[in-house]
Design a protein around this motif. Structure first.
Motif, PDB file in Angstrom:
ATOM      1  N   SER A  49       0.836  -1.198   0.000  1.00  0.00           N
ATOM      2  CA  SER A  49       0.000   0.000   0.000  1.00  0.00           C
ATOM      3  C   SER A  49       0.873   1.251   0.000  1.00  0.00           C
ATOM      4  O   SER A  49       0.561   2.248  -0.657  1.00  0.00           O
ATOM      5  N   ASP A  50       1.984   1.187   0.716  1.00  0.00           N
ATOM      6  CA  ASP A  50       2.933   2.297   0.704  1.00  0.00           C
ATOM      7  C   ASP A  50       3.551   2.449  -0.689  1.00  0.00           C
ATOM      8  O   ASP A  50       3.779   3.563  -1.164  1.00  0.00           O
ATOM      9  N   ALA A  51       3.806   1.316  -1.351  1.00  0.00           N
ATOM     10  CA  ALA A  51       4.336   1.360  -2.722  1.00  0.00           C
ATOM     11  C   ALA A  51       3.319   1.983  -3.676  1.00  0.00           C
ATOM     12  O   ALA A  51       3.675   2.779  -4.554  1.00  0.00           O
ATOM     13  N   LEU A  52       2.029   1.622  -3.489  1.00  0.00           N
ATOM     14  CA  LEU A  52       0.968   2.190  -4.329  1.00  0.00           C
ATOM     15  C   LEU A  52       0.888   3.694  -4.118  1.00  0.00           C
ATOM     16  O   LEU A  52       0.759   4.465  -5.070  1.00  0.00           O
ATOM     17  N   HIS A  53       0.998   4.097  -2.866  1.00  0.00           N
ATOM     18  CA  HIS A  53       0.989   5.537  -2.571  1.00  0.00           C
ATOM     19  C   HIS A  53       2.204   6.211  -3.185  1.00  0.00           C
ATOM     20  O   HIS A  53       2.116   7.310  -3.742  1.00  0.00           O
ATOM     21  N   ASN A  54       3.363   5.552  -3.115  1.00  0.00           N
ATOM     22  CA  ASN A  54       4.564   6.110  -3.731  1.00  0.00           C
ATOM     23  C   ASN A  54       4.425   6.234  -5.242  1.00  0.00           C
ATOM     24  O   ASN A  54       4.925   7.181  -5.846  1.00  0.00           O
ATOM     25  N   LEU A  98      -4.993  11.239  -4.339  1.00  0.00           N
ATOM     26  CA  LEU A  98      -4.782  10.875  -2.942  1.00  0.00           C
ATOM     27  C   LEU A  98      -6.001  10.145  -2.384  1.00  0.00           C
ATOM     28  O   LEU A  98      -5.883   9.115  -1.719  1.00  0.00           O
ATOM     29  N   ILE A  99      -7.180  10.674  -2.675  1.00  0.00           N
ATOM     30  CA  ILE A  99      -8.420  10.096  -2.155  1.00  0.00           C
ATOM     31  C   ILE A  99      -8.717   8.751  -2.819  1.00  0.00           C
ATOM     32  O   ILE A  99      -9.132   7.791  -2.158  1.00  0.00           O
ATOM     33  N   ILE A 100      -8.489   8.649  -4.130  1.00  0.00           N
ATOM     34  CA  ILE A 100      -8.737   7.392  -4.851  1.00  0.00           C
ATOM     35  C   ILE A 100      -7.817   6.289  -4.316  1.00  0.00           C
ATOM     36  O   ILE A 100      -8.254   5.157  -4.074  1.00  0.00           O
ATOM     37  N   VAL A 101      -6.536   6.620  -4.148  1.00  0.00           N
ATOM     38  CA  VAL A 101      -5.575   5.649  -3.602  1.00  0.00           C
ATOM     39  C   VAL A 101      -6.017   5.198  -2.211  1.00  0.00           C
ATOM     40  O   VAL A 101      -5.957   4.010  -1.876  1.00  0.00           O
ATOM     41  N   ALA A 102      -6.501   6.134  -1.400  1.00  0.00           N
ATOM     42  CA  ALA A 102      -6.941   5.804  -0.042  1.00  0.00           C
ATOM     43  C   ALA A 102      -8.106   4.808  -0.068  1.00  0.00           C
ATOM     44  O   ALA A 102      -8.144   3.861   0.726  1.00  0.00           O
ATOM     45  N   ILE A 103      -9.044   5.001  -0.961  1.00  0.00           N
ATOM     46  CA  ILE A 103     -10.193   4.088  -1.063  1.00  0.00           C
ATOM     47  C   ILE A 103      -9.734   2.681  -1.461  1.00  0.00           C
ATOM     48  O   ILE A 103     -10.199   1.673  -0.909  1.00  0.00           O
ATOM     49  N   GLU A 108      -8.421  -3.111   0.135  1.00  0.00           N
ATOM     50  CA  GLU A 108      -7.421  -4.174   0.291  1.00  0.00           C
ATOM     51  C   GLU A 108      -7.197  -4.537   1.755  1.00  0.00           C
ATOM     52  O   GLU A 108      -6.992  -5.706   2.096  1.00  0.00           O
ATOM     53  N   ALA A 109      -7.223  -3.531   2.625  1.00  0.00           N
ATOM     54  CA  ALA A 109      -7.015  -3.787   4.055  1.00  0.00           C
ATOM     55  C   ALA A 109      -8.138  -4.649   4.628  1.00  0.00           C
ATOM     56  O   ALA A 109      -7.891  -5.563   5.422  1.00  0.00           O
ATOM     57  N   VAL A 110      -9.372  -4.370   4.220  1.00  0.00           N
ATOM     58  CA  VAL A 110     -10.516  -5.159   4.696  1.00  0.00           C
ATOM     59  C   VAL A 110     -10.388  -6.612   4.238  1.00  0.00           C
ATOM     60  O   VAL A 110     -10.634  -7.553   5.005  1.00  0.00           O
ATOM     61  N   LYS A 111      -9.963  -6.810   2.989  1.00  0.00           N
ATOM     62  CA  LYS A 111      -9.759  -8.172   2.470  1.00  0.00           C
ATOM     63  C   LYS A 111      -8.686  -8.902   3.288  1.00  0.00           C
ATOM     64  O   LYS A 111      -8.836 -10.085   3.617  1.00  0.00           O
ATOM     65  N   ARG A 112      -7.605  -8.190   3.613  1.00  0.00           N
ATOM     66  CA  ARG A 112      -6.505  -8.827   4.335  1.00  0.00           C
ATOM     67  C   ARG A 112      -6.901  -9.150   5.782  1.00  0.00           C
ATOM     68  O   ARG A 112      -6.439 -10.140   6.341  1.00  0.00           O
ATOM     69  N   ILE A 192      -3.342   4.615   7.342  1.00  0.00           N
ATOM     70  CA  ILE A 192      -2.722   5.378   6.247  1.00  0.00           C
ATOM     71  C   ILE A 192      -3.798   5.912   5.310  1.00  0.00           C
ATOM     72  O   ILE A 192      -3.780   7.080   4.902  1.00  0.00           O
ATOM     73  N   ALA A 193      -4.759   5.067   4.963  1.00  0.00           N
ATOM     74  CA  ALA A 193      -5.816   5.443   4.026  1.00  0.00           C
ATOM     75  C   ALA A 193      -6.678   6.581   4.569  1.00  0.00           C
ATOM     76  O   ALA A 193      -6.999   7.541   3.849  1.00  0.00           O
ATOM     77  N   ILE A 194      -7.049   6.491   5.830  1.00  0.00           N
ATOM     78  CA  ILE A 194      -7.874   7.541   6.440  1.00  0.00           C
ATOM     79  C   ILE A 194      -7.109   8.866   6.468  1.00  0.00           C
ATOM     80  O   ILE A 194      -7.660   9.939   6.203  1.00  0.00           O
ATOM     81  N   TYR A 195      -5.815   8.767   6.764  1.00  0.00           N
ATOM     82  CA  TYR A 195      -4.987   9.975   6.790  1.00  0.00           C
ATOM     83  C   TYR A 195      -4.887  10.606   5.399  1.00  0.00           C
ATOM     84  O   TYR A 195      -4.925  11.829   5.253  1.00  0.00           O
ATOM     85  N   LEU A 196      -4.784   9.785   4.372  1.00  0.00           N
ATOM     86  CA  LEU A 196      -4.721  10.293   2.998  1.00  0.00           C
ATOM     87  C   LEU A 196      -5.988  11.054   2.647  1.00  0.00           C
ATOM     88  O   LEU A 196      -5.948  12.115   2.010  1.00  0.00           O
ATOM     89  N   ILE A 197      -7.141  10.519   3.018  1.00  0.00           N
ATOM     90  CA  ILE A 197      -8.420  11.176   2.726  1.00  0.00           C
ATOM     91  C   ILE A 197      -8.497  12.515   3.448  1.00  0.00           C
ATOM     92  O   ILE A 197      -8.912  13.532   2.882  1.00  0.00           O
TER      93      ILE A 197
END
Length: 305
Positions: A49-54, A98-103, A108-112, A192-197
């Motif tokens: 997820s950090d890589a996706l954000h990067n 930023l918001i799209i990546v967060a969603i 993915e986090a819920v799946k994991r 991380i996702a909530i912070y991005l939003i």
């Protein structure tokens, strides 16, 4: 002499912004590739997820760099404002990503969380440290320009949030290494996702207001009308439009109805006083006034064109 010096200084500042963006782009490409490989090997969703954000950082920095270059282009018959809004558009695109990546990260986090997997925490720790160092350096490069430019602020926010995300991943890696708390990986991804939003929404709102030609929040139209109406020669001010073209330009256009049929020379003198008032008190630096006397048209302050 002073004008020439100011012009050269402006170009050197813009060139410095472009150089800093290029350095940040290459650093983020390095981080992204390293974290994708490391995330696949270690099985860490937080690292991926950090890589996706990067990766979104790389895209946003490239957009910011292109916008920065376009903003220097001169106006033409086809583009009378030039590309002055390119950086505002870049800020809008970057905040939206930023918001799209967060969603995507939340999904993915819920799946994991539903299907947890063991993670190689050593690799997570070292790659998180790489992310902190590289993004931290990029944050320092862009911090100064981010204070006065919406485009640079959007790039800065991408990098700052990614540095903080890497710190979170590092903490998670340590917890997994010493306590085998693997669910913390998914929890950190959600954080991380909530912070991005949270970080992206305010910038998205600001850039949308500029693109939609909304009156800037700092401009009190009713006070502008009141102070212009205070001129003895002016009967009323109406048909007002106030908008922000970019970070440096606020425009006002309005119709002014005069008490008597004044000469053009008299109008120019009054216009100069109005321009000084608007610049000093309201930071409006582009003024377009249509003078009127006895004209039969709507006299409302705001008129729908």
């Amino acid at each position: 002499m002073s004008r020439s010096h100011s012009h050269n200084h402006t170009h050197s500042v813009k060139d410095l912004k472009g150089r800093n963006l290029i350095i940040s782009i290459f650093l983020n490409i390095l981080i992204t590739v390293s974290q994708v490989i490391g995330g696949l090997i270690s099985g860490s969703l937080a690292l991926l997820s950090d890589a996706l954000h990067n990766f979104s950082d790389v895209v946003s920095l490239i957009v910011s760099y292109i916008a920065n270059r376009l903003s220097k282009k001169e106006a033409s018959l086809q583009r009378t404002f030039g590309f002055k809004r390119a950086e505002i558009l870049a800020a809008f695109i970057n905040s939206a990503t930023l918001i799209i990546v967060a969603i995507l990260l939340i999904i993915e986090a819920v799946k994991r969380i539903q299907h947890p997997e063991p993670i190689q925490s050593n690799l997570v720790i070292w790659l998180a440290l790489l992310g902190i160092l590289a993004n931290g350096f990029s944050v320092l490069l862009l911090k100064k320009d981010s204070q006065a430019n919406m485009n640079m602020r959007s790039a800065y926010l991408h990098l700052l949030t990614d540095m903080l995300a890497s710190v979170a991943v590092l903490v998670g890696g340590v917890l997994m290494q010493f306590y085998q708390i693997y669910w913390v990986d998914s929890l950190l991804t959600l954080a991380i996702a909530i912070y991005l939003i949270w970080m992206g929404f305010d910038l998205l709102k600001q850039s949308t207001k500029v693109l939609m030609l909304f009156t800037p929040d700092t401009i009190p139209v009713d006070q502008i009308v009141k102070q212009i109406n205070a001129f003895a020669e002016i009967k009323s001010v109406h048909h007002i439009h106030v908008w922000q073209l970019n970070e440096n330009e606020i425009h006002l256009e309005a119709h002014i109805d005069f008490n008597k049929n004044i000469t053009l020379t008299q109008f120019d003198a009054i216009l100069q006083d109005v321009e000084v008032l608007l610049l000093k008190k309201f930071k409006i630096n582009h003024v377009n006034i249509q003078p009127e006397f006895g004209k039969d048209d709507p006299k409302d302050i705001i008129v729908q064109d």
